[in-house]
Design an enzyme around this catalytic site. Structure first.
Site, PDB file in Angstrom:
ATOM      1  N   SER A  27      -0.646 -11.305  -4.393  1.00 26.98           N
ATOM      2  CA  SER A  27      -0.639 -10.079  -3.492  1.00 26.98           C
ATOM      3  C   SER A  27      -0.098  -8.915  -3.973  1.00 26.98           C
ATOM      4  CB  SER A  27      -0.087 -10.370  -2.130  1.00 26.98           C
ATOM      5  OG  SER A  27       1.346 -10.420  -2.024  1.00 26.98           O
ATOM      6  N   LYS A  77       6.636  -7.162  -0.547  1.00 23.18           N
ATOM      7  CA  LYS A  77       5.518  -5.918  -0.613  1.00 23.18           C
ATOM      8  C   LYS A  77       6.065  -4.694  -0.928  1.00 23.18           C
ATOM      9  CE  LYS A  77       2.367  -8.855   1.501  1.00 23.18           C
ATOM     10  NZ  LYS A  77       1.731  -9.780   0.555  1.00 23.18           N
TER      11      LYS A  77
END
Length: 165
Positions: A27, A77
């Site tokens: 990701s 993230k």
């Protein structure tokens, strides 16, 4: 310094200042690859809040846990928008307060639409650098600030990719 003192120092540092982490998903590609090992700074956010552009490690929010998309105990993230900022994603671009972000770190332009929304005081808007293959704020919502563990600070493995983030 004796061996005992070094062991005590290492335990204190690992317990209160830095934590190692293993990247287990794609990701955050191309910034972080599966198998990269990081040092996470857990001290700096006690001094100042997260900043836009920081790569943060966090406990998964309840929305992510309930969705069954939980593959790990912590997630990672990039902080895109801070409390008080308006964010939206559209036309292959991320906009914060009406201005497009210059993002040379993303795998590809986002192919989805999200927002606009203003980030509340106790939340962050976070996205994976692999925009179209990341379960992040555009999927499960805004990240509670209290869930942030620390800032990804240094990649130490593999050696050829080692360095500050």
């Amino acid at each position: 310094m004796g061996v005992g003192a070094l062991v005590l120092l290492a335990v204190l540092l690992r317990g209160f200042v830095v934590h190692p982490r293993l990247i287990v998903s794609g990701s955050m590609e191309p910034t972080l690859a599966v198998g990269d090992r990081l040092v996470v700074d857990t001290l700096s956010y006690r001094v100042h809040p997260p900043r836009a552009g920081d790569v943060v490690v966090f406990e998964p929010p309840p929305e992510l846990v309930r969705s069954g998309d939980l593959r790990e105990y912590t997630a990672i993230k990039r902080v895109i928008a801070l409390p008080g900022q308006e964010v939206w994603v559209g036309d292959g671009q991320v906009f914060v307060d009406g201005r497009p972000l210059q993002e040379d770190y993303v795998a590809a332009e986002p192919t989805y639409q999200w927002g606009p929304a203003r980030v509340p005081e106790d939340r962050l808007f976070v996205l994976g650098d692999n925009r179209n293959a990341s379960s992040d704020s555009h999927v499960w919502g805004l990240l509670p600030r209290r869930s942030v563990i620390g800032r990804a600070w240094l990649r130490f493995w593999p050696p050829e990719r080692a360095g500050a983030l």
